[in-house]
Design an enzyme around this catalytic site. Structure first.
Site, PDB file in Angstrom:
ATOM      1  N   GLU A 154       0.845  -1.187   0.000  1.00  0.00           N
ATOM      2  CA  GLU A 154       0.000   0.000   0.000  1.00  0.00           C
ATOM      3  C   GLU A 154       0.884   1.240   0.000  1.00  0.00           C
ATOM      4  O   GLU A 154       1.886   1.286   0.695  1.00  0.00           O
ATOM      5  CB  GLU A 154      -0.854  -0.048   1.278  1.00  0.00           C
ATOM      6  CG  GLU A 154      -1.771   1.111   1.466  1.00  0.00           C
ATOM      7  CD  GLU A 154      -2.718   1.297   0.306  1.00  0.00           C
ATOM      8  OE1 GLU A 154      -3.385   0.322  -0.080  1.00  0.00           O
ATOM      9  OE2 GLU A 154      -2.763   2.415  -0.214  1.00  0.00           O
ATOM     10  N   PHE A 155       0.481   2.252  -0.775  1.00  0.00           N
ATOM     11  CA  PHE A 155       1.338   3.445  -0.891  1.00  0.00           C
ATOM     12  C   PHE A 155       0.653   4.707  -0.382  1.00  0.00           C
ATOM     13  O   PHE A 155       1.052   5.815  -0.721  1.00  0.00           O
ATOM     14  CB  PHE A 155       1.761   3.637  -2.348  1.00  0.00           C
ATOM     15  CG  PHE A 155       2.460   2.438  -2.926  1.00  0.00           C
ATOM     16  CD1 PHE A 155       3.793   2.189  -2.631  1.00  0.00           C
ATOM     17  CD2 PHE A 155       1.779   1.540  -3.746  1.00  0.00           C
ATOM     18  CE1 PHE A 155       4.438   1.075  -3.145  1.00  0.00           C
ATOM     19  CE2 PHE A 155       2.421   0.430  -4.260  1.00  0.00           C
ATOM     20  CZ  PHE A 155       3.751   0.185  -3.965  1.00  0.00           C
ATOM     21  N   LEU A 156      -0.429   4.551   0.407  1.00  0.00           N
ATOM     22  CA  LEU A 156      -1.178   5.764   0.791  1.00  0.00           C
ATOM     23  C   LEU A 156      -0.384   6.650   1.749  1.00  0.00           C
ATOM     24  O   LEU A 156       0.454   6.195   2.522  1.00  0.00           O
ATOM     25  CB  LEU A 156      -2.541   5.413   1.381  1.00  0.00           C
ATOM     26  CG  LEU A 156      -2.659   4.676   2.712  1.00  0.00           C
ATOM     27  CD1 LEU A 156      -2.476   5.590   3.904  1.00  0.00           C
ATOM     28  CD2 LEU A 156      -4.040   4.053   2.777  1.00  0.00           C
ATOM     29  N   ASN A 212       9.715   4.049  -0.373  1.00  0.00           N
ATOM     30  CA  ASN A 212       9.926   4.897   0.806  1.00  0.00           C
ATOM     31  C   ASN A 212      11.396   5.304   0.952  1.00  0.00           C
ATOM     32  O   ASN A 212      11.696   6.414   1.375  1.00  0.00           O
ATOM     33  CB  ASN A 212       9.411   4.204   2.070  1.00  0.00           C
ATOM     34  CG  ASN A 212       7.914   4.409   2.248  1.00  0.00           C
ATOM     35  OD1 ASN A 212       7.268   5.050   1.409  1.00  0.00           O
ATOM     36  ND2 ASN A 212       7.343   3.871   3.306  1.00  0.00           N
ATOM     37  N   LEU A 254      10.890  17.756  -2.304  1.00  0.00           N
ATOM     38  CA  LEU A 254      12.120  18.533  -2.421  1.00  0.00           C
ATOM     39  C   LEU A 254      12.019  19.788  -1.558  1.00  0.00           C
ATOM     40  O   LEU A 254      12.662  20.784  -1.834  1.00  0.00           O
ATOM     41  CB  LEU A 254      12.342  18.884  -3.903  1.00  0.00           C
ATOM     42  CG  LEU A 254      13.783  18.984  -4.397  1.00  0.00           C
ATOM     43  CD1 LEU A 254      14.566  17.715  -4.131  1.00  0.00           C
ATOM     44  CD2 LEU A 254      13.819  19.313  -5.887  1.00  0.00           C
ATOM     45  N   CYS A 264       6.382   5.797   9.161  1.00  0.00           N
ATOM     46  CA  CYS A 264       6.800   4.999   8.002  1.00  0.00           C
ATOM     47  C   CYS A 264       8.234   5.260   7.561  1.00  0.00           C
ATOM     48  O   CYS A 264       9.093   4.399   7.715  1.00  0.00           O
ATOM     49  CB  CYS A 264       5.837   5.226   6.849  1.00  0.00           C
ATOM     50  SG  CYS A 264       4.139   4.830   7.291  1.00  0.00           S
ATOM     51  N   LYS A 267      11.329   4.462  10.068  1.00  0.00           N
ATOM     52  CA  LYS A 267      11.502   3.054  10.459  1.00  0.00           C
ATOM     53  C   LYS A 267      11.659   2.163   9.226  1.00  0.00           C
ATOM     54  O   LYS A 267      12.349   1.140   9.294  1.00  0.00           O
ATOM     55  CB  LYS A 267      10.359   2.581  11.371  1.00  0.00           C
ATOM     56  CG  LYS A 267       8.978   2.488  10.761  1.00  0.00           C
ATOM     57  CD  LYS A 267       8.521   1.063  10.506  1.00  0.00           C
ATOM     58  CE  LYS A 267       7.084   1.066  10.015  1.00  0.00           C
ATOM     59  NZ  LYS A 267       6.756  -0.038   9.122  1.00  0.00           N
TER      60      LYS A 267
HETATM   61  C1  UGA Z   1       4.806   7.856   3.436  1.00  0.00           C
HETATM   62  C2  UGA Z   1       4.823   7.696   1.902  1.00  0.00           C
HETATM   63  O1  UGA Z   1       4.777   8.992   1.296  1.00  0.00           O
HETATM   64  C3  UGA Z   1       3.634   6.865   1.444  1.00  0.00           C
HETATM   65  O2  UGA Z   1       3.693   6.680   0.038  1.00  0.00           O
HETATM   66  C4  UGA Z   1       3.670   5.522   2.157  1.00  0.00           C
HETATM   67  O3  UGA Z   1       2.559   4.713   1.793  1.00  0.00           O
HETATM   68  C5  UGA Z   1       3.641   5.759   3.660  1.00  0.00           C
HETATM   69  O4  UGA Z   1       4.772   6.557   4.046  1.00  0.00           O
HETATM   70  C6  UGA Z   1       3.686   4.415   4.331  1.00  0.00           C
HETATM   71  O5  UGA Z   1       4.717   3.759   4.233  1.00  0.00           O
HETATM   72  O6  UGA Z   1       2.675   3.967   4.866  1.00  0.00           O
HETATM   73  P1  UGA Z   1       3.488   9.423   5.161  1.00  0.00           P
HETATM   74  O7  UGA Z   1       4.310   8.798   6.226  1.00  0.00           O
HETATM   75  O8  UGA Z   1       2.030   9.576   5.351  1.00  0.00           O
HETATM   76  O9  UGA Z   1       3.655   8.602   3.781  1.00  0.00           O
HETATM   77  O10 UGA Z   1       4.118  10.857   4.974  1.00  0.00           O
HETATM   78  P2  UGA Z   1       4.696  11.758   3.812  1.00  0.00           P
HETATM   79  O11 UGA Z   1       3.653  12.662   3.305  1.00  0.00           O
HETATM   80  O12 UGA Z   1       5.436  10.962   2.792  1.00  0.00           O
HETATM   81  O13 UGA Z   1       5.729  12.650   4.653  1.00  0.00           O
HETATM   82  C7  UGA Z   1       6.778  12.029   5.406  1.00  0.00           C
HETATM   83  C8  UGA Z   1       7.627  13.050   6.094  1.00  0.00           C
HETATM   84  O14 UGA Z   1       8.466  13.721   5.160  1.00  0.00           O
HETATM   85  C9  UGA Z   1       6.878  14.140   6.842  1.00  0.00           C
HETATM   86  O15 UGA Z   1       7.483  14.326   8.104  1.00  0.00           O
HETATM   87  C10 UGA Z   1       7.065  15.372   5.971  1.00  0.00           C
HETATM   88  O16 UGA Z   1       7.049  16.558   6.717  1.00  0.00           O
HETATM   89  C11 UGA Z   1       8.436  15.115   5.385  1.00  0.00           C
HETATM   90  N1  UGA Z   1       8.687  15.800   4.096  1.00  0.00           N
HETATM   91  C12 UGA Z   1       7.960  15.491   2.998  1.00  0.00           C
HETATM   92  C13 UGA Z   1       9.699  16.731   4.008  1.00  0.00           C
HETATM   93  O17 UGA Z   1      10.402  17.019   4.991  1.00  0.00           O
HETATM   94  N2  UGA Z   1       9.948  17.347   2.798  1.00  0.00           N
HETATM   95  C14 UGA Z   1       9.225  17.068   1.700  1.00  0.00           C
HETATM   96  O18 UGA Z   1       9.499  17.658   0.639  1.00  0.00           O
HETATM   97  C15 UGA Z   1       8.205  16.119   1.796  1.00  0.00           C
END
Ligand code: UGA
Length: 437
Positions: A154-156, A212, A254, A264, A267
């Protein structure tokens, strides 16, 4: 709809998957071992904050197509397709993932499977887990080969969970038979045209961890550039914008700032390294150690910058922290960079008051030692330094003049490069940001 669907585990993934499958027309039975959670879900109450999910949950319950139970017997009797969505957290004191919940789910379910069905793993797992679980299923299920395993990662994203479930970029099906592939294609048919990649188990498991790892690497790449920008008096915001116009690079993930957190990305890259080590391929992933280190350094840099603005020490200093969730539009505080920074400053003698639009209750439970404000203004009242650590829209829209009237000193560090620097400076603020002059 020909198939009856069950969803085992009702975290972010499981609740969303169950509610969305019911929305697509399936009869769905969700299971969790937490009886209180099941009671709340059956009464239409979401135990998490996820925009847009509550109406879908309610619709499902009202249609009679969706309900939740704690009974594996009921689940086994009900389902033609069992989606397993339980968590795989980091092991305590180790990098590896803990697959206990997954093993438990299969051990409870399998002995009850006395008819033809498909068990579909969706959890993020170390490569090789599916094969191990398939053996377990074959050993324990009375239905024998009629109960088959498939892997469907799942990629949500949290905050966009419904959108990502109903309109996925791609569907990955790790299968061992045409029957399994056919059934899963049918199950996802109501989603319309979505690219489907059919693979073996190991590849399906790896697609998820690779995705990820890539996202984490992209974020750490721009944060490494932010470090160089700081040293060279350059601006990482403009650098990132200029890079983004190259569509080979692209602008998503970026945004330089405080880095990634959540349940996610952190870890998953650690579990990936641990698993590669077990497989003898550890050299291939040593770069992820650096990705992790760059990410953790951002938190330390944020604390240093705040201390610098506070005049070299946090003693006698009041710090207003805006944000506790690991990202906006979520109440999730797992491995939240914002809270990590707040806690460290507290340890170093600062008087920290935190505000977050949604994650306040979770933060309070996890860190009762911090102070909490009921609004942004309340959190920064009397502050010598203000830190923006989660880029909620509410914070981006704050009025620097109004906020300037309640703080003790107009000093702000923008940990997410989310504010309009010019606007804050012209309102008399000393504005600093990670990676910008
Ligand atoms: C992430 C992945 O994006 C999903 O595709 C994946 O399904 C999910 O993990 C999972 O493994 O279940 P998520 O943890 O909901 O999703 O969060 P993201 O929106 O990807 O953000 C992750 C972190 O990166 C956040 O702390 C966000 O603030 C940070 N981030 C994101 C940045 O610091 N810079 C960015 O440009 C984008």
């Amino acid at each position: 709809m020909p198939y009856r669907v069950t969803v085992i585990g009702t975290g972010y993934l499981g609740i969303t998957h169950a509610a969305c499958m019911a929305d697509l027309g399936y009869e769905v039975l969700g299971l969790d071992v937490d009886a209180d959670k099941i009671r709340r879900l059956n009464s239409g109450e979401l135990p998490i904050h996820e925009p847009g999910l509550e109406p879908v949950l309610r619709r499902g319950l009202e249609s009679g197509r969706l309900r939740f139970t704690t009974s594996y017997e009921e689940v086994a009797a009900f389902g033609d397709v069992h989606f397993v969505c339980v968590g795989t957290p980091q092991k305590r004191g180790e990098y590896a993932a803990d697959t206990t919940y997954l093993d438990n789910a299969v051990e409870f379910l399998a002995p009850l499977l006395d008819r033809e069905c498909l068990v579909v793993g969706k959890s993020t797992v170390p490569v090789g887990t599916a094969e191990r679980l398939a053996d377990k299923l074959a050993r324990l299920a009375p239905a024998g080969s009629q109960a088959e395993l498939a892997w469907n990662p799942e990629f949500l994203r949290e905050g966009f969970a419904v959108e990502d479930t109903l309109h996925p970029d791609r569907i990955v099906l790790g299968v061992r038979s045409e029957r399994a592939e056919k059934r899963l294609r049918e199950v996802y048919e109501p989603l319309g045209e979505v690219p489907i990649v059919v693979t073996d188990f190991a590849t399906a498991e790896l697609v998820k961890t690779a995705a990820n790892a890539f996202l984490a690497t992209k974020i750490s790449f721009i944060n490494a550039m932010a470090e160089v920008c700081e040293a060279a008096h350059a601006d990482v915001g403009l650098l990132s914008e200029a890079l983004s116009y190259d569509d080979r690079i692209g602008g998503r993930y970026l945004n330089a700032g405080l880095g990634f957190g959540g349940g996610c990305l952190p870890k998953d890259i650690r579990a990936f390294m641990a698993r590669a080590g077990e497989l003898g391929a550890d050299q291939a992933l040593t770069f992820l150690r650096e990705v992790d280190a760059i990410n953790m350094r951002r938190r330390a840099r944020m604390v240093d910058l705040a201390r610098e603005l506070a005049g070299g020490s946090f003693h006698g200093c009041t710090v207003g922290v805006l944000g506790a969730a690991f990202k906006p539009n979520s109440d999730d505080i797992r491995d939240s960079p914002a809270l990590a920074v707040a806690v460290t400053i507290g340890h170093q003698g600062g008087q920290v008051t935190v505000y977050d639009p949604i994650a306040l209750d979770n933060a309070r439970k996890a860190h009762p030692e911090l102070n909490y404000g009921e609004s942004a203004v309340e959190a920064v009242r009397g502050a010598h330094v203000v830190l923006l650590l989660t880029e909620w829209q509410e914070f981006v829209q704050l009025d620097p003049v109004e906020l300037g009237a309640v703080v003790a000193a107009r000093r702000i560090v923008d940990g997410r490069n989310a504010l309009n620097a010019g606007m804050w400076r012209s309102a008399g603020w000393h504005y600093r940001a990670l990676g910008r002059p």
